[in-house]
Design a protein around this motif. Structure first.
Motif, PDB file in Angstrom:
ATOM      1  N   ARG A 328      -9.280 -34.551   7.524  1.00 31.79           N
ATOM      2  CA  ARG A 328     -10.169 -34.300   5.731  1.00 31.79           C
ATOM      3  C   ARG A 328      -9.883 -32.205   6.511  1.00 31.79           C
ATOM      4  NH1 ARG A 328     -16.541 -34.713   6.201  1.00 31.79           N
ATOM      5  NH2 ARG A 328     -16.065 -36.376   5.485  1.00 31.79           N
ATOM      6  N   ALA A 329      -9.619 -32.213   8.100  1.00 29.13           N
ATOM      7  CA  ALA A 329      -9.281 -30.873   8.125  1.00 29.13           C
ATOM      8  C   ALA A 329      -8.604 -30.546   7.562  1.00 29.13           C
ATOM      9  CB  ALA A 329     -10.294 -30.256   9.475  1.00 29.13           C
ATOM     10  N   PHE A 330      -6.845 -31.361   7.665  1.00 30.69           N
ATOM     11  CA  PHE A 330      -5.401 -31.050   7.710  1.00 30.69           C
ATOM     12  C   PHE A 330      -5.615 -30.824   6.089  1.00 30.69           C
ATOM     13  CE2 PHE A 330      -1.561 -32.353   6.754  1.00 30.69           C
ATOM     14  CZ  PHE A 330      -0.824 -31.412   7.317  1.00 30.69           C
ATOM     15  N   HIS A 331      -5.819 -31.775   5.093  1.00 30.38           N
ATOM     16  CA  HIS A 331      -5.290 -31.370   3.843  1.00 30.38           C
ATOM     17  C   HIS A 331      -6.885 -30.089   3.592  1.00 30.38           C
ATOM     18  CE1 HIS A 331      -4.380 -34.979   2.350  1.00 30.38           C
ATOM     19  NE2 HIS A 331      -4.609 -36.299   3.612  1.00 30.38           N
ATOM     20  N   GLY A 332      -7.957 -29.831   4.151  1.00 31.31           N
ATOM     21  CA  GLY A 332      -7.770 -28.784   3.509  1.00 31.31           C
ATOM     22  C   GLY A 332      -7.394 -27.580   3.553  1.00 31.31           C
ATOM     23  N   ASP A 333      -7.067 -27.691   5.178  1.00 32.01           N
ATOM     24  CA  ASP A 333      -6.444 -26.273   5.846  1.00 32.01           C
ATOM     25  C   ASP A 333      -4.763 -26.231   5.684  1.00 32.01           C
ATOM     26  OD1 ASP A 333      -5.651 -23.685   7.197  1.00 32.01           O
ATOM     27  OD2 ASP A 333      -6.032 -24.603   9.197  1.00 32.01           O
ATOM     28  N   ALA A 334      -4.466 -27.471   5.784  1.00 32.39           N
ATOM     29  CA  ALA A 334      -2.861 -26.979   4.541  1.00 32.39           C
ATOM     30  C   ALA A 334      -2.302 -26.773   2.988  1.00 32.39           C
ATOM     31  CB  ALA A 334      -2.497 -28.605   4.722  1.00 32.39           C
ATOM     32  N   ASP A 335      -3.887 -27.279   2.314  1.00 32.73           N
ATOM     33  CA  ASP A 335      -3.811 -26.589   0.860  1.00 32.73           C
ATOM     34  C   ASP A 335      -4.032 -25.211   1.125  1.00 32.73           C
ATOM     35  OD1 ASP A 335      -3.406 -29.106  -1.082  1.00 32.73           O
ATOM     36  OD2 ASP A 335      -5.008 -29.675  -0.555  1.00 32.73           O
ATOM     37  N   GLY A 336      -4.601 -25.030   1.364  1.00 30.41           N
ATOM     38  CA  GLY A 336      -4.950 -23.179   1.980  1.00 30.41           C
ATOM     39  C   GLY A 336      -3.841 -22.996   2.311  1.00 30.41           C
ATOM     40  N   ARG A 337      -3.186 -23.288   2.728  1.00 30.72           N
ATOM     41  CA  ARG A 337      -1.733 -22.331   3.277  1.00 30.72           C
ATOM     42  C   ARG A 337      -1.005 -22.476   2.520  1.00 30.72           C
ATOM     43  NH1 ARG A 337      -0.947 -22.922   9.831  1.00 30.72           N
ATOM     44  NH2 ARG A 337      -2.881 -22.701  10.720  1.00 30.72           N
ATOM     45  N   LEU A 338      -0.844 -23.438   1.503  1.00 35.05           N
ATOM     46  CA  LEU A 338       0.510 -23.735   0.781  1.00 35.05           C
ATOM     47  C   LEU A 338       0.136 -22.650  -0.544  1.00 35.05           C
ATOM     48  CD1 LEU A 338       0.817 -26.829  -0.130  1.00 35.05           C
ATOM     49  CD2 LEU A 338       2.850 -25.984   1.263  1.00 35.05           C
ATOM     50  N   ARG A 339      -1.069 -22.774  -0.809  1.00 34.13           N
ATOM     51  CA  ARG A 339      -1.859 -21.395  -2.101  1.00 34.13           C
ATOM     52  C   ARG A 339      -1.110 -20.252  -1.851  1.00 34.13           C
ATOM     53  NH1 ARG A 339      -5.876 -25.693  -2.912  1.00 34.13           N
ATOM     54  NH2 ARG A 339      -7.527 -24.136  -1.666  1.00 34.13           N
ATOM     55  N   ARG A 340      -1.494 -20.185  -0.177  1.00 34.14           N
ATOM     56  CA  ARG A 340      -1.327 -18.541   0.099  1.00 34.14           C
ATOM     57  C   ARG A 340       0.068 -18.150   0.082  1.00 34.14           C
ATOM     58  NH1 ARG A 340      -3.640 -19.459   4.553  1.00 34.14           N
ATOM     59  NH2 ARG A 340      -1.945 -19.440   5.803  1.00 34.14           N
ATOM     60  N   LEU A 341       0.995 -19.509   0.520  1.00 36.88           N
ATOM     61  CA  LEU A 341       2.163 -18.842   0.388  1.00 36.88           C
ATOM     62  C   LEU A 341       2.867 -18.811  -1.351  1.00 36.88           C
ATOM     63  CD1 LEU A 341       3.226 -21.179   3.499  1.00 36.88           C
ATOM     64  CD2 LEU A 341       3.262 -18.935   3.297  1.00 36.88           C
ATOM     65  N   SER A 342       2.563 -19.922  -1.735  1.00 38.59           N
ATOM     66  CA  SER A 342       2.725 -19.756  -2.787  1.00 38.59           C
ATOM     67  C   SER A 342       4.430 -20.144  -3.161  1.00 38.59           C
ATOM     68  CB  SER A 342       2.287 -19.005  -3.573  1.00 38.59           C
ATOM     69  OG  SER A 342       3.102 -19.110  -4.756  1.00 38.59           O
ATOM     70  N   GLY A 343       4.969 -20.591  -2.730  1.00 37.28           N
ATOM     71  CA  GLY A 343       6.502 -19.805  -2.555  1.00 37.28           C
ATOM     72  C   GLY A 343       7.546 -18.889  -1.976  1.00 37.28           C
ATOM     73  N   ARG A 344       6.211 -17.598  -1.369  1.00 40.01           N
ATOM     74  CA  ARG A 344       7.043 -16.523  -0.695  1.00 40.01           C
ATOM     75  C   ARG A 344       7.643 -17.182   0.458  1.00 40.01           C
ATOM     76  NH1 ARG A 344       1.757 -14.969  -2.339  1.00 40.01           N
ATOM     77  NH2 ARG A 344       0.922 -15.072  -0.674  1.00 40.01           N
ATOM     78  N   ARG A 345       7.098 -17.813   1.000  1.00 38.15           N
ATOM     79  CA  ARG A 345       8.045 -18.114   2.552  1.00 38.15           C
ATOM     80  C   ARG A 345       8.463 -19.663   2.574  1.00 38.15           C
ATOM     81  NH1 ARG A 345       3.716 -14.565   4.414  1.00 38.15           N
ATOM     82  NH2 ARG A 345       3.301 -16.462   5.845  1.00 38.15           N
ATOM     83  N   SER A 346       9.711 -19.978   3.480  1.00 38.50           N
ATOM     84  CA  SER A 346       9.352 -21.063   3.979  1.00 38.50           C
ATOM     85  C   SER A 346       8.589 -22.214   4.830  1.00 38.50           C
ATOM     86  CB  SER A 346      11.094 -21.065   4.249  1.00 38.50           C
ATOM     87  OG  SER A 346      10.684 -23.000   4.712  1.00 38.50           O
ATOM     88  N   CYS A 347       8.041 -23.252   4.741  1.00 44.77           N
ATOM     89  CA  CYS A 347       7.083 -24.319   5.427  1.00 44.77           C
ATOM     90  C   CYS A 347       7.622 -25.556   5.630  1.00 44.77           C
ATOM     91  CB  CYS A 347       5.900 -23.788   4.947  1.00 44.77           C
ATOM     92  SG  CYS A 347       5.711 -24.112   3.237  1.00 44.77           S
ATOM     93  N   ALA A 348       7.101 -25.649   6.863  1.00 42.71           N
ATOM     94  CA  ALA A 348       7.402 -27.185   6.646  1.00 42.71           C
ATOM     95  C   ALA A 348       6.186 -28.164   7.075  1.00 42.71           C
ATOM     96  CB  ALA A 348       9.083 -26.972   8.190  1.00 42.71           C
ATOM     97  N   LEU A 349       6.179 -29.438   6.630  1.00 48.38           N
ATOM     98  CA  LEU A 349       5.337 -30.423   7.339  1.00 48.38           C
ATOM     99  C   LEU A 349       6.148 -31.341   8.491  1.00 48.38           C
ATOM    100  CD1 LEU A 349       3.099 -31.672   7.030  1.00 48.38           C
ATOM    101  CD2 LEU A 349       3.196 -33.272   4.494  1.00 48.38           C
ATOM    102  N   LEU A 350       5.845 -31.527   9.363  1.00 48.54           N
ATOM    103  CA  LEU A 350       6.750 -33.035   9.963  1.00 48.54           C
ATOM    104  C   LEU A 350       5.474 -33.993  10.189  1.00 48.54           C
ATOM    105  CD1 LEU A 350       8.060 -30.723  10.514  1.00 48.54           C
ATOM    106  CD2 LEU A 350       7.977 -31.447  12.473  1.00 48.54           C
TER     107      LEU A 350
END
Length: 744
Positions: A328-350
């Motif tokens: 639950r925490a991962f989904h909430g935090d990761a969703d927020g980070r994805l929206r904040r980055l919004s394609g401006r910087r590359s990120c990875a999910l392992l």
């Protein structure tokens, strides 16, 4: 009947109120006023008692309220009767004791109703807040009215006694107001009837307190109707609202206790500075002090509740075992980070998944598995950066969200994580080694939503596991592997249930006698649509899905059934079965194999268990124990694929092993590679020096077979001798071979 009585009561109240309005300014008619007043109150009492039959769970509170209304109506009737006889008493009069009994009865009724509606969901804060409201408001009214009444009457004792009724009214009203505030939008309207009745009592009791102290009270005044209105409203409160109790979590209202605390502070300040030149009454001062004490207790309890809520919130977002973030925490935090980055910087999910973790749970117990997960969580946490998001999604699956990283950086991190996981663990004296498969995706290249990234990371992870590559970056070419894998998994479940697994047997040729006394059982899947499938197309999937023990059980059953048929046909062939590590470390395995052999009347030497070097080195002590128990039963032990591992040869001396099966990668090049032949011949000598039999796999030609026989190899198997055959085909092959040998 109840509706008729309800209508009659309100009609009598309306007539009484109208009569008081019409005769305003005229002398009171004791007879008419008394009849209307007492009659309406008696009707209200009858109305309250009439609802007992349909009361259900409300019966106790309705009894208390009906008794309260009846006591008040009776006391009021006695008061009017005594007044009509000309008997007058200074306050407090004897009938005041009857009026005083009214309040505890109402309090009981309200308390029972509150307990029923709030049920177990009401904590101590409910009663603390109500007590604060009553004490604080009581302190204020005691201070103000005491001053007013004392100035008017000059009787300190009488002033204090006159405050009794208004304070009781205010206490009850504050309690009901707290109930209403806690119910919020789910308020049941009939509580407003009770609040209205208590409000009417508060107003009239305040107004009459002064007139009673100054002996200026005259029955029949226009305001007397407020008592009757209050009683009728309280009696109507007993009417069953026919509504289900609201299923909601009640929250304490903070406004009421906050105002009460401020009010008590004002009383204490007034006591310290003087109030209009006079002292504050002891009653008001005592109530103010009690309010402050209650406020302190409430504050301590609130802090305790706040700490508990903080802990619960943390637990809701934390994995209980590892202390990492949960799904639950991962989904909430990761969703927020994805929206904040919004394609401006590359990120990875392992996505990290342990290999063969189920075998650890099955063989060593869940407590060892839990400790292993805990240690792996610690290693992953130490190997990631402080800003990276690490979570355990469940089971043996972990996820890591990394910002500001490209594909080479993600792969480098995956390599370091796998290296950390691969380092040996020592848990309760047991040495464990485990590996992990990691699927990687990049955003926004592979997706811009967490759901899509997780699905594609899962596909990459299973592809890495199936290909034994350790780690893999998602590729769109394999996007159908996820659904295909699920389909095959479901078909494999059905295949095991429907008996679609079949065994083929490859003979082992005795190079000394030229006879066949043993075979190796090799599993095949008779797929209803895709035909005969070989192990490399489903064994890895079965292992990853935790189905190997079921598969091994099916193989053992069929192999021993066939061995029993051969023994009854006077062809005593021993059958070798390769079992997975998860089955081999099962403490009950020796008992199960002994029972299976006994049920079929087979000797123990009819079965041979093949194990891998990886299993022999995974847990030395446990391996020795299991293999020793199997050997004690008479079951032979063979080391399969010998020479392909990187383990020490010491286990050949220490562990109870009977046969070595030299891997085909050494045997196949013997005819053309002198160094390969030298390795094979030296291994044969090593085996014999340790008292072991040597079996060569992968014999493909006569030259190799002759060389093995000349150098003392005990048994050989391979396509040159015979391919794996179904049981009936093997019978034909053996019969043909016997006829050929006997022919001159």
């Amino acid at each position: 009947m109840n509706r008729l009585l309800l209508g009659l009561t309100w009609l009598m109240l309306a007539v009484y109120a109208l009569w008081l309005t019409v005769r305003t300014g005229a002398d009171a008619s004791l007879l008419l006023d008394g009849i209307l007043d007492i009659g309406t109150q008696i009707a209200a009492a009858a109305l309250a008692w009439s609802h007992l039959r349909q009361a259900g769970r409300r019966r106790p509170e309705i009894v208390a309220m009906a008794a309260a209304v009846s006591v008040f109506a009776l006391s009021n009737g006695v008061y009017v009767w005594l007044y009509a006889l000309g008997i007058e008493y200074d306050f407090p009069a004897p009938t005041d004791y009857g009026f005083a009994l009214f309040y505890p009865l109402v309090l009981i009724a309200v308390g029972l109703a509150a307990r029923r509606e709030l049920n177990t969901r009401a904590g101590p804060e409910v009663w603390m807040d109500s007590a604060l409201g009553m004490l604080g408001s009581g302190a204020v009214i005691a201070m103000v009215l005491n001053e007013v009444l004392l100035r008017a009457s000059g009787n300190a004792l009488g002033a204090s006694l006159a405050l009794f009724y208004p304070l009781c009214d205010l206490f009850l009203a504050a309690f009901v107001l707290g109930m209403i505030a806690m119910q919020g939008r789910r308020l049941r309207p009939y509580w407003l009837l009770l609040l209205g009745g208590l409000t009417a009592f508060t107003v009239i009791d305040m107004m009459s307190a002064l007139s009673l102290l100054t002996n200026s009270y005259q029955p029949g005044g226009g305001t007397d109707v407020l008592w009757t209105i209050g009683l009728v409203l309280m009696a109507t409160w007993t009417v069953d609202p026919h509504e289900p109790a609201p299923d909601t979590e009640h929250q304490p209202a903070l406004l009421l206790p906050g105002l009460a605390t401020l009010a008590s502070l004002a009383v204490l300040v007034a006591a310290g500075t003087g109030f209009k030149g006079d002292h504050v009454s002891g009653l008001a001062l005592g109530l103010a002090v009690l309010t402050q004490v209650a406020a302190g207790v409430r504050t301590l309890y609130a802090f305790r509740q706040l700490r508990r809520l903080t802990l619960l919130r943390k637990q809701a977002s934390t994995d209980d075992l590892t202390g990492l973030a949960n799904r639950r925490a991962f989904h909430g935090d990761a969703d927020g980070r994805l929206r904040r980055l919004s394609g401006r910087r590359s990120c990875a999910l392992l996505l990290v998944d342990l290999d063969r973790f189920k075998e650890v749970n099955d063989s060593l117990g869940h407590h060892i598995g839990d400790r292993l997960l805990l240690e792996i969580g610690r290693r992953l946490e130490a190997a990631t950066r402080p800003g990276d998001l690490l979570a355990r999604l469940g089971g043996d699956e972990f996820a890591i969200f990394i910002e500001d990283v490209d594909e080479p950086g993600a792969e480098l991190l995956a390599e370091s994580l796998r290296a950390e996981i691969a380092r040996p663990f020592t848990l309760e004296g047991i040495a464990l080694r485990t590996d992990a498969s990691i699927g990687m995706v990049l955003a926004p290249e592979h997706g811009d939503t967490l759901t899509l990234l997780l699905r594609r990371a899962d596909i990459a992870m299973y592809q890495a596991k199936r290909q034994r590559r350790g780690q893999l970056v998602y590729s769109g070419d394999s996007d159908d592997s996820g659904p295909m894998r699920l389909r095959i998994l479901q078909e494999l479940h059905s295949g095991l249930e429907q008996g679609q697994m079949a065994l083929h047997y490859q003979p082992k040729l005795d190079l000394v006698t030229g006879e066949v006394h043993a075979v190796e059982a090799l599993v095949r899947w008779s797929h209803p649509e895709r035909g005969l499938l070989y192990p490399d197309s489903f064994l890895t999937l079965a292992e990853d899905a935790g189905m190997m023990r079921r598969l091994n059980q099916a193989v053992l059953t069929e192999a021993l059934d066939q061995a029993a048929l051969w023994h009854r046909a006077r062809r005593p062939l021993s059958v070798a079965v390769n079992l997975s590590p998860s089955s081999l470390v099962d403490a009950d395995l020796p008992y199960e194999l002994a029972a299976m052999l006994n049920q079929r009347g087979l000797p123990a030497e009819a079965l041979e268990i093949e194990v891998t070097e990886e299993f022999l080195m995974s847990d030395h002590d446990r391996t020795r124990e299991i293999l020793t128990r199997l050997r004690d039963l008479g079951i032979r032990i063979a080391v399969d694929d010998f020479g392909t591992g990187y383990s020490s040869l010491a286990y050949l001396r220490e562990l109870p092993v009977d046969d070595l099966k030299l891997d085909r990668s050494f045997v196949f090049p013997m005819a053309e590679d002198a160094r390969a032949a030298a390795l094979v011949f030296s291994t044969i000598e090593l085996a014999h020096s340790l008292g072991l039999h040597m079996v060569a796999e992968g014999v493909e030609d006569q030259t190799t077979l002759t060389a093995l026989a000349e150098n003392g190899c005990d048994q050989a198997q391979g396509y040159f001798i015979a391919r794996p055959l179904a049981a009936s085909a093997l019978d034909d092959w053996l019969a043909t071979r016997e006829r050929t040998i006997r022919a001159p």
